[in-house]
Design an enzyme around this catalytic site. Structure first.
Site, PDB file in Angstrom:
ATOM      1  N   LYS A 111       2.152  -2.105 -57.636  1.00 23.64           N
ATOM      2  CA  LYS A 111       2.994  -1.748 -56.492  1.00 23.64           C
ATOM      3  C   LYS A 111       4.420  -1.444 -56.899  1.00 23.64           C
ATOM      4  O   LYS A 111       5.083  -0.608 -56.286  1.00 23.64           O
ATOM      5  CB  LYS A 111       2.990  -2.876 -55.452  1.00 23.64           C
ATOM      6  CG  LYS A 111       1.718  -2.935 -54.622  1.00 23.64           C
ATOM      7  CD  LYS A 111       1.983  -3.658 -53.311  1.00 23.64           C
ATOM      8  CE  LYS A 111       0.757  -3.669 -52.436  1.00 23.64           C
ATOM      9  NZ  LYS A 111       0.971  -4.446 -51.196  1.00 23.64           N
ATOM     10  N   LYS A 203     -10.291   1.747 -56.217  1.00 22.11           N
ATOM     11  CA  LYS A 203     -10.745   1.012 -55.039  1.00 22.11           C
ATOM     12  C   LYS A 203     -10.301   1.707 -53.749  1.00 22.11           C
ATOM     13  O   LYS A 203      -9.276   2.394 -53.734  1.00 22.11           O
ATOM     14  CB  LYS A 203     -10.292  -0.453 -55.101  1.00 22.11           C
ATOM     15  CG  LYS A 203      -8.874  -0.678 -54.753  1.00 22.11           C
ATOM     16  CD  LYS A 203      -8.525  -2.166 -54.597  1.00 22.11           C
ATOM     17  CE  LYS A 203      -7.073  -2.237 -54.183  1.00 22.11           C
ATOM     18  NZ  LYS A 203      -6.366  -3.434 -54.393  1.00 22.11           N
ATOM     19  N   LYS A 206      -5.630   1.240 -48.415  1.00 26.70           N
ATOM     20  CA  LYS A 206      -4.858   1.701 -47.268  1.00 26.70           C
ATOM     21  C   LYS A 206      -3.854   2.758 -47.674  1.00 26.70           C
ATOM     22  O   LYS A 206      -3.443   3.579 -46.860  1.00 26.70           O
ATOM     23  CB  LYS A 206      -4.070   0.514 -46.678  1.00 26.70           C
ATOM     24  CG  LYS A 206      -4.904  -0.563 -46.015  1.00 26.70           C
ATOM     25  CD  LYS A 206      -4.043  -1.812 -45.767  1.00 26.70           C
ATOM     26  CE  LYS A 206      -4.857  -2.971 -45.221  1.00 26.70           C
ATOM     27  NZ  LYS A 206      -4.203  -4.274 -45.412  1.00 26.70           N
TER      28      LYS A 206
HETATM   29  P1  TYM Z   1      -5.005  -6.925 -48.003  1.00 24.88           P
HETATM   30  O1  TYM Z   1      -4.297  -6.868 -46.683  1.00 24.88           O
HETATM   31  O2  TYM Z   1      -4.672  -5.890 -49.025  1.00 24.88           O
HETATM   32  O3  TYM Z   1      -6.568  -6.859 -47.777  1.00 24.88           O
HETATM   33  C1  TYM Z   1      -7.217  -7.702 -46.840  1.00 24.88           C
HETATM   34  C2  TYM Z   1      -8.552  -8.145 -47.401  1.00 24.88           C
HETATM   35  O4  TYM Z   1      -9.369  -7.011 -47.685  1.00 24.88           O
HETATM   36  C3  TYM Z   1      -9.863  -7.076 -49.018  1.00 24.88           C
HETATM   37  N1  TYM Z   1     -10.001  -5.721 -49.557  1.00 24.88           N
HETATM   38  C4  TYM Z   1     -11.120  -5.224 -50.084  1.00 24.88           C
HETATM   39  N2  TYM Z   1     -12.352  -5.758 -50.268  1.00 24.88           N
HETATM   40  C5  TYM Z   1     -13.305  -4.978 -50.835  1.00 24.88           C
HETATM   41  N3  TYM Z   1     -13.076  -3.700 -51.226  1.00 24.88           N
HETATM   42  C6  TYM Z   1     -11.866  -3.116 -51.068  1.00 24.88           C
HETATM   43  N4  TYM Z   1     -11.651  -1.860 -51.438  1.00 24.88           N
HETATM   44  C7  TYM Z   1     -10.822  -3.885 -50.472  1.00 24.88           C
HETATM   45  N5  TYM Z   1      -9.529  -3.636 -50.162  1.00 24.88           N
HETATM   46  C8  TYM Z   1      -9.041  -4.769 -49.614  1.00 24.88           C
HETATM   47  C9  TYM Z   1      -8.812  -7.869 -49.771  1.00 24.88           C
HETATM   48  O5  TYM Z   1      -9.336  -8.443 -50.956  1.00 24.88           O
HETATM   49  C10 TYM Z   1      -8.422  -8.910 -48.742  1.00 24.88           C
HETATM   50  O6  TYM Z   1      -9.327  -9.997 -48.759  1.00 24.88           O
HETATM   51  N6  TYM Z   1      -2.629 -10.590 -50.486  1.00 24.88           N
HETATM   52  C11 TYM Z   1      -3.622 -10.302 -49.437  1.00 24.88           C
HETATM   53  C12 TYM Z   1      -3.229 -10.883 -48.082  1.00 24.88           C
HETATM   54  C13 TYM Z   1      -2.950 -12.350 -48.079  1.00 24.88           C
HETATM   55  C14 TYM Z   1      -3.896 -13.392 -48.206  1.00 24.88           C
HETATM   56  C15 TYM Z   1      -3.154 -14.608 -48.081  1.00 24.88           C
HETATM   57  C16 TYM Z   1      -5.265 -13.431 -48.425  1.00 24.88           C
HETATM   58  C17 TYM Z   1      -1.725 -12.926 -47.897  1.00 24.88           C
HETATM   59  N7  TYM Z   1      -1.856 -14.283 -47.889  1.00 24.88           N
HETATM   60  C18 TYM Z   1      -3.774 -15.858 -48.168  1.00 24.88           C
HETATM   61  C19 TYM Z   1      -5.884 -14.675 -48.524  1.00 24.88           C
HETATM   62  C20 TYM Z   1      -5.145 -15.868 -48.389  1.00 24.88           C
HETATM   63  C21 TYM Z   1      -3.747  -8.793 -49.303  1.00 24.88           C
HETATM   64  O7  TYM Z   1      -2.891  -8.054 -49.703  1.00 24.88           O
HETATM   65  O8  TYM Z   1      -4.866  -8.381 -48.637  1.00 24.88           O
END
Ligand code: TYM
Length: 342
Positions: A111, A203, A206
């Site tokens: 990022k 992957k 968004k």
């Molecule tokens: P974020 O918002 O990017 O994504 C949310 C969830 O979606 C999953 N994900 C995917 N799974 C499979 N294939 C993909 N292409 C894919 N893209 C996204 C992510 O693994 C995630 O589970 N850092 C985290 C948010 C967060 C969080 C937390 C998660 C903040 N605090 C505490 C767990 C516990 C994030 O950026 O997810």
């Protein structure tokens, strides 16, 4: 006792990867666990967010949670910025974690890009806030996609270092041997890493500039069908064994998506579709995707028509979240040696 926590960032379009890798599993865990699901708006602002759009996205992720089947009455649904324990605990963790740990995070490197000096300080400290999210509730299990694995390992490192650094104080204050649990990631099933529909080595994300690379939760039936029809594949028919998908990332990805949507293993999908052409498989996949996603999109639209209701739901969830997190944070303050009036 077991407690589930997970979070989703309100940035950009929620897509099939978020649904299959995370939200669908959030729904399933409600049967067996106490669950806390958070819209992590403070994580979102580690990169610039237009304020009106951020507010809309916070409500949209909340709507997606509820539309997918999360029950905000039985479990806790809220946005992070309404519970100050997250920010307070994150500060303490900033003083426990080391800069080197943060510098090694692949998400930070991706990022921040080349111009690291110009990334926000929050982007570097991002995993520390994520550890605070989880540990403010002493959560034991965290369902996420594969891409969050490194962050969850860091969460364990932070919990362990806190437990070690303050071991004497933790025992003296009557908290026993360890204050924080070592959280287990839950990363399982056929959809832990959904790939871009345009490039099987990237992957689904968004932030991909090509909207054809992902299926958004709000895409209509025609758009979903068209994106799957145009999805990159190779000219061979589907392999008859799982092994045969290894060198074919695009084919492997579509089989994984089918399996996750249908609630099957990839083996079962191969058993049914092995040897067949993509010209037959893709329409079946499109139909399955529309069948599973259209009701969620419809319900999201209905919920988004009443933002006041969503805001009330988040407020009520935040009050319940704070009731759990505040005593945990108070214990941390005592352990650290902060003075507070009682
Ligand atoms: P974020 O918002 O990017 O994504 C949310 C969830 O979606 C999953 N994900 C995917 N799974 C499979 N294939 C993909 N292409 C894919 N893209 C996204 C992510 O693994 C995630 O589970 N850092 C985290 C948010 C967060 C969080 C937390 C998660 C903040 N605090 C505490 C767990 C516990 C994030 O950026 O997810």
């Amino acid at each position: 006792h077991p407690r589930v926590f997970s979070g989703v960032q309100p940035t950009g379009n929620l897509h099939l990867g978020n649904y299959l890798g995370a939200i669908k599993n959030f729904v399933a865990l409600q049967e067996s666990h106490e669950c806390i699901y958070c819209v992590v708006d403070m994580h979102a602002i580690t990169v610039w967010q237009e304020p009106n759009e951020l507010a809309r996205q916070i409500r949209e992720v909340t709507a997606a949670f509820v539309a997918a089947g999360i029950d905000p009455e039985k479990h806790v649904v809220f946005n992070q910025s309404q519970v100050s324990a997250h920010a307070e605990l994150a500060w303490i963790f900033n003083c426990v974690a080391r800069i080197g740990w943060m510098n090694r995070m692949t998400q930070f490197k991706d990022k921040a890009g080349k111009d690291r000096e110009n990334a926000s300080l929050g982007l570097l400290a991002y995993p520390s806030l994520m550890a605070a999210d989880i540990l403010a509730y002493k959560a034991t299990h965290v369902p996420v996609g594969e891409d969050q694995k490194q962050h969850l390992e860091l969460t364990r490192d932070i919990a362990q270092k806190f437990n070690n650094d303050f071991a004497e104080s933790i025992a003296a204050k009557g908290f026993g041997e360890a204050y924080f649990p070592l959280t287990e990631p839950l990363i399982s099933g056929p959809a832990t890493r959904i790939m871009s529909l345009r490039d099987g080595t990237k992957k689904m994300s968004k932030s991909d500039p090509s909207d054809n690379s992902r299926i958004n939760l709000t895409d209509d039936a025609d758009t979903i069908a068209q994106k799957i029809r145009r999805a990159k594949t190779d000219p061979e028919p589907l392999s008859t064994e799982l092994e045969g998908l290894k060198a074919r990332p695009e084919a492997d990805n579509l089989v994984g998506i089918y399996a996750a949507l249908a609630g099957l293993s990839k083996e079962a999908v191969i058993a049914e579709w092995g040897g067949q052409q993509f010209s037959a498989f893709k329409p079946a996949l499109a139909e399955l995707a529309v069948d599973r996603l259209a009701p969620i999109a419809g319900e999201m639209r209905r919920l988004m028509a009443d933002p006041g209701h969503i805001d009330a739901l988040l407020g009520a969830g935040a009050a319940r979240a704070a009731a759990i997190a505040t005593p945990v944070l108070d214990g941390v303050k005592d352990v650290v040696g902060f003075v507070r009036s009682r």
